[in-house]
Structures are given as C-alpha cells and as structure tokens.
Design a protein around this motif. Structure first.
Motif, PDB file in Angstrom:
ATOM      1  N   LYS A 243     -10.113 -21.873  54.853  1.00 13.73           N
ATOM      2  CA  LYS A 243      -8.799 -21.373  54.454  1.00 13.73           C
ATOM      3  C   LYS A 243      -8.541 -21.777  53.002  1.00 13.73           C
ATOM      4  CE  LYS A 243      -7.073 -22.297  59.160  1.00 13.73           C
ATOM      5  NZ  LYS A 243      -8.127 -23.175  59.701  1.00 13.73           N
TER       6      LYS A 243
ATOM      7  N   ASN B  82      -6.123 -21.570  49.513  1.00 20.44           N
ATOM      8  CA  ASN B  82      -4.763 -21.308  49.056  1.00 20.44           C
ATOM      9  C   ASN B  82      -4.760 -19.996  48.277  1.00 20.44           C
ATOM     10  OD1 ASN B  82      -2.159 -21.409  47.758  1.00 20.44           O
ATOM     11  ND2 ASN B  82      -2.135 -23.588  48.234  1.00 20.44           N
TER      12      ASN B  82
ATOM     13  N   GLU C   9       3.832 -14.671  61.016  1.00 20.61           N
ATOM     14  CA  GLU C   9       2.685 -14.883  61.910  1.00 20.61           C
ATOM     15  C   GLU C   9       2.691 -13.859  63.048  1.00 20.61           C
ATOM     16  OE1 GLU C   9       0.400 -18.255  64.558  1.00 20.61           O
ATOM     17  OE2 GLU C   9       1.874 -18.866  63.059  1.00 20.61           O
TER      18      GLU C   9
ATOM     19  N   ASN D  15      -6.812 -16.901  60.836  1.00 23.62           N
ATOM     20  CA  ASN D  15      -6.932 -18.150  60.082  1.00 23.62           C
ATOM     21  C   ASN D  15      -5.969 -18.233  58.908  1.00 23.62           C
ATOM     22  OD1 ASN D  15      -9.150 -19.505  61.464  1.00 23.62           O
ATOM     23  ND2 ASN D  15     -10.412 -17.803  60.751  1.00 23.62           N
TER      24      ASN D  15
ATOM     25  N   PHE E  40       0.579 -23.517  55.883  1.00 22.01           N
ATOM     26  CA  PHE E  40       0.356 -24.803  56.552  1.00 22.01           C
ATOM     27  C   PHE E  40       1.018 -25.935  55.773  1.00 22.01           C
ATOM     28  CE2 PHE E  40      -3.457 -22.115  57.264  1.00 22.01           C
ATOM     29  CZ  PHE E  40      -3.233 -21.842  58.600  1.00 22.01           C
ATOM     30  N   GLU E  41       1.424 -26.955  56.529  1.00 22.20           N
ATOM     31  CA  GLU E  41       2.051 -28.118  55.901  1.00 22.20           C
ATOM     32  C   GLU E  41       0.959 -29.064  55.398  1.00 22.20           C
ATOM     33  OE1 GLU E  41       5.974 -29.155  58.041  1.00 22.20           O
ATOM     34  OE2 GLU E  41       4.750 -28.184  59.572  1.00 22.20           O
TER      35      GLU E  41
ATOM     36  N   LYS F 190      -0.035 -32.447  56.977  1.00 16.19           N
ATOM     37  CA  LYS F 190      -0.572 -32.447  58.347  1.00 16.19           C
ATOM     38  C   LYS F 190      -2.063 -32.103  58.271  1.00 16.19           C
ATOM     39  CE  LYS F 190       3.576 -32.416  60.562  1.00 16.19           C
ATOM     40  NZ  LYS F 190       4.412 -32.989  59.509  1.00 16.19           N
TER      41      LYS F 190
ATOM     42  N   VAL G 112      -5.052 -30.032  58.747  1.00 11.37           N
ATOM     43  CA  VAL G 112      -5.363 -28.633  59.072  1.00 11.37           C
ATOM     44  C   VAL G 112      -6.871 -28.464  58.937  1.00 11.37           C
ATOM     45  CG1 VAL G 112      -4.982 -26.218  58.441  1.00 11.37           C
ATOM     46  CG2 VAL G 112      -3.135 -27.877  58.161  1.00 11.37           C
TER      47      VAL G 112
ATOM     48  N   ASN H 219     -10.575 -26.974  58.300  1.00  8.30           N
ATOM     49  CA  ASN H 219     -11.171 -25.933  57.443  1.00  8.30           C
ATOM     50  C   ASN H 219     -10.315 -25.509  56.270  1.00  8.30           C
ATOM     51  OD1 ASN H 219     -13.545 -25.685  58.778  1.00  8.30           O
ATOM     52  ND2 ASN H 219     -12.957 -23.923  59.999  1.00  8.30           N
ATOM     53  N   LEU H 220      -9.672 -26.455  55.635  1.00  7.18           N
ATOM     54  CA  LEU H 220      -8.790 -26.135  54.518  1.00  7.18           C
ATOM     55  C   LEU H 220      -9.440 -26.585  53.212  1.00  7.18           C
ATOM     56  CD1 LEU H 220      -5.717 -25.112  54.689  1.00  7.18           C
ATOM     57  CD2 LEU H 220      -5.168 -27.427  53.991  1.00  7.18           C
TER      58      LEU H 220
ATOM     59  N   ARG I 118       4.517 -26.820  51.578  1.00  7.36           N
ATOM     60  CA  ARG I 118       4.280 -25.741  52.530  1.00  7.36           C
ATOM     61  C   ARG I 118       4.551 -24.416  51.835  1.00  7.36           C
ATOM     62  NH1 ARG I 118       7.920 -24.283  57.870  1.00  7.36           N
ATOM     63  NH2 ARG I 118       6.242 -23.427  59.140  1.00  7.36           N
TER      64      ARG I 118
END
Length: 342
Positions: A62, A64, A187, A198, A202-203, A206, A208, A210-211, A235
C-alpha cells in the motif's frame, strides 16, 4: 540526467529494464502497472517499502497516493447527486456551520465550485498545520480550526485555484448527507464496488500490514534519505493522504469506465472541463497529450510520487512510488509504449 526516450517504439522489455536500472541506482522504488482495457500487460514492484527493516515493495504494497483521494471524494459526491440527495448548485452553507467557515463565504460557494477548485478557498496545510502535532488531526472535525479562518481569494466560480480546504469540506458534506463517517462511506461505496481490497485512509500510528514508508532527500542531503512519517497527516481524508496499490487503482479505473460507480451521465461530468477550469473536471485532472486525452490524478508530497492515467484509447497506467518525484522517467516510457501500441 536521464537519457532522452529513443525514437524507436518502446517495448514492455524496455520498461522492465528501465525500472530495474532505476531501482539498482536507487532512483526509483515503487510499483508500476500498464493495461489495455481489462488486460494487464505488465506489473512490477521494486525497491524497499521499509529501509529500516529492509522490506521489499510488492504488488500489494500500500503506497501513499497523496492527492489521488480527490477522485474518490468526487465520485462519492456525484453518487449522492445521482441519488438526488445533493445538488451541484447547493450552497455549502446548507451543510456546514460557521464553526467550519464564515457563513457569508459558505453561502457564496456551491458544491460544484468545490469539486473543480473554483471556490476561492485555499490550503489547510498552513503554518499552523506544520507547527501542530499530527496527532491533533485524525477526524474531519479536527481540521476545523485550520479552515475556519479562511477568506475567499476570489468570487467563487470566477477562476481556479487548487484547494485542499475545498476538497476537505466536500468530505464534511458527504458525512452530513450520508450520515456516515467519510472513510466508511468511501470504503463502502467506492472501494468495495470497485474491488479495491487494499485501499484506505489508514491511521499512521496503528500497525497496518504491507504499508510503504515514504522517503525523500532533505535539501542539500542528496546522499541520505529521510522518512516522511512526521510530515504527512496522521490519517488521510477527502483531499489526500490515503493509501492504495497499483492493482486497486487499475480496478478503480475499470469500475469507472464500466459505469459501476456512477451512471454514464455522472461519470462524464467527472472528466469534462468546467467553466474557468479547463484542465480539471470534478476531482479529476484532464490532460491533452501526444497519446490522446488522459484523465486521472497525480499525488505528490515529500516521499510520494503517484499517478493514475486513464487514456482515451483504453490504456491505463499506474505509477506509485515511495520516493518523491521518482516516477517521471517511468511515466515517459509508459507514454512511449502507449504511443507505439495505438
């Protein structure tokens, strides 16, 4: 400096060797996809998602995507328009109070102005944002104090100025009209029907899976990398900062072209130039290029270079990189391939 594209028709093999070479020289890390209609011709991921833990980028990493969220926000708004829950000429004041924006300004701005950056509003990435802990900005309401002091740079509808604050307020409108949290709405009504498994906002505090972490060079420090974790928002939201994969963005392009997200009339609205906005529809960048008309969106920030291009001839190209400005040579090669296949 990069070699000029050769005059010969570029091939997928040339693309692969370019990506490998750039990766070897640490000039590109990310993922690339090119497709014609429903057929993916090539996809590949290279480089590291985490330089700290030596984790490679994969196809389901994932990345950005910066401002690309604006496309999803626009689709969501037009879904509500299509359902008759919202009108393009509704004033913003119908949906936000003076705790968000002075009523005299909110009354002048129509929903359509926000969609194509002709609202006269500016950018919430202000000095106050940069000076404040990112933890202060998690939900849309947290951004109120950055937006409420804004004034109009011009009369809404009379000209265009790219506005992150305007897109953020569209998220507030979506929440008000749908009764759902912005991220939940997108979503459910954009990602799921498009088959984007995918993607999300996301925060960042936290875990996540595969980021990819974004990396950039500080000015004057070309030798070493800096991660962007303390720079971008905690986020993502309506104006940007979410995450996606090359395959998810390909699915999004097919869902859009196949009218799975909006009917034909409203899909066309997204990608039609607007008054005083020749190169931007509703949430979509519009370009006339040597390979034809291209619609989509780019995303850029320190440690981010993202681009989705949907070409009139049926090609889709996606480049997502977790190093900033790294995708240009790849994009040039993709254009050359599209030109040679048409």
């Amino acid at each position: 400096s990069l070699p000029a594209p050769a005059a010969k028709a570029e091939s997928i093999e040339d693309l692969e060797s370019l990506i490998d070479e750039l990766s070897t020289n640490d000039q590109f890390a990310g993922a690339v996809l090119i497709a014609k209609d429903d057929d993916v011709m090539f996809k590949k991921a290279v480089g590291l998602a985490s330089r700290r833990f030596d984790v490679p980028n994969k196809l389901d990493t994932k990345f950005n995507i910066g401002s690309m969220n604006k496309m999803f926000t626009a689709v969501a708004v037009l879904q509500l328009v299509e359902q008759g829950k919202l009108s393009l000429d509704d004033p913003l004041s119908d949906f936000v109070g003076s705790d968000w924006l002075a009523t005299k300004f909110a009354k002048q701005i129509q929903i359509q102005h926000l969609l194509c950056h002709t609202s006269g509003l500016g950018d919430y990435f202000s000095d106050e944002f940069w000076k404040t802990s990112r933890r202060e900005f998690r939900n849309l309401d947290d951004f109120k104090r950055l937006v409420v002091t804004e004034k109009l740079a011009f009369e809404p509808g009379t000209r265009q100025e790219y506005s992150n604050s305007g897109m953020l307020l569209l998220g507030v409108v979506i929440e008000k009209v749908s009764g759902q949290d912005y991220c939940d709405y997108v979503e459910q009504h954009v990602y799921k029907p498009a088959g984007m498994l995918n993607s999300g906002s996301f925060e960042m505090d936290k875990p996540v899976p595969n980021l990819a972490i974004g990396y950039y060079h500080e000015e004057g420090e070309e030798a070493e990398w800096t991660n962007n974790l303390f720079m971008h928002t905690l986020r993502g939201g309506p104006a940007g900062g979410g995450f996606s994969t090359v395959e998810d963005l390909f699915h999004f392009s097919r869902a859009l072209v196949g009218y799975k997200l909006l009917n034909k009339k409203h899909t066309k609205m997204l990608v039609t130039p607007k008054p005083n906005s020749p190169d931007y529809g509703f949430g979509f960048e519009l370009e006339n290029t040597p390979i034809g008309r291209v619609v989509g969106h780019s995303g850029g920030f320190p440690g981010i270079h993202a681009k989705l291009e949907i070409v009139d001839s049926g090609f889709t190209t996606v480049v997502l990189s977790n190093t900033d400005r790294a995708g240009m040579p790849v994009l040039r090669m993709l254009h050359a391939i599209v030109a040679s296949k048409e």
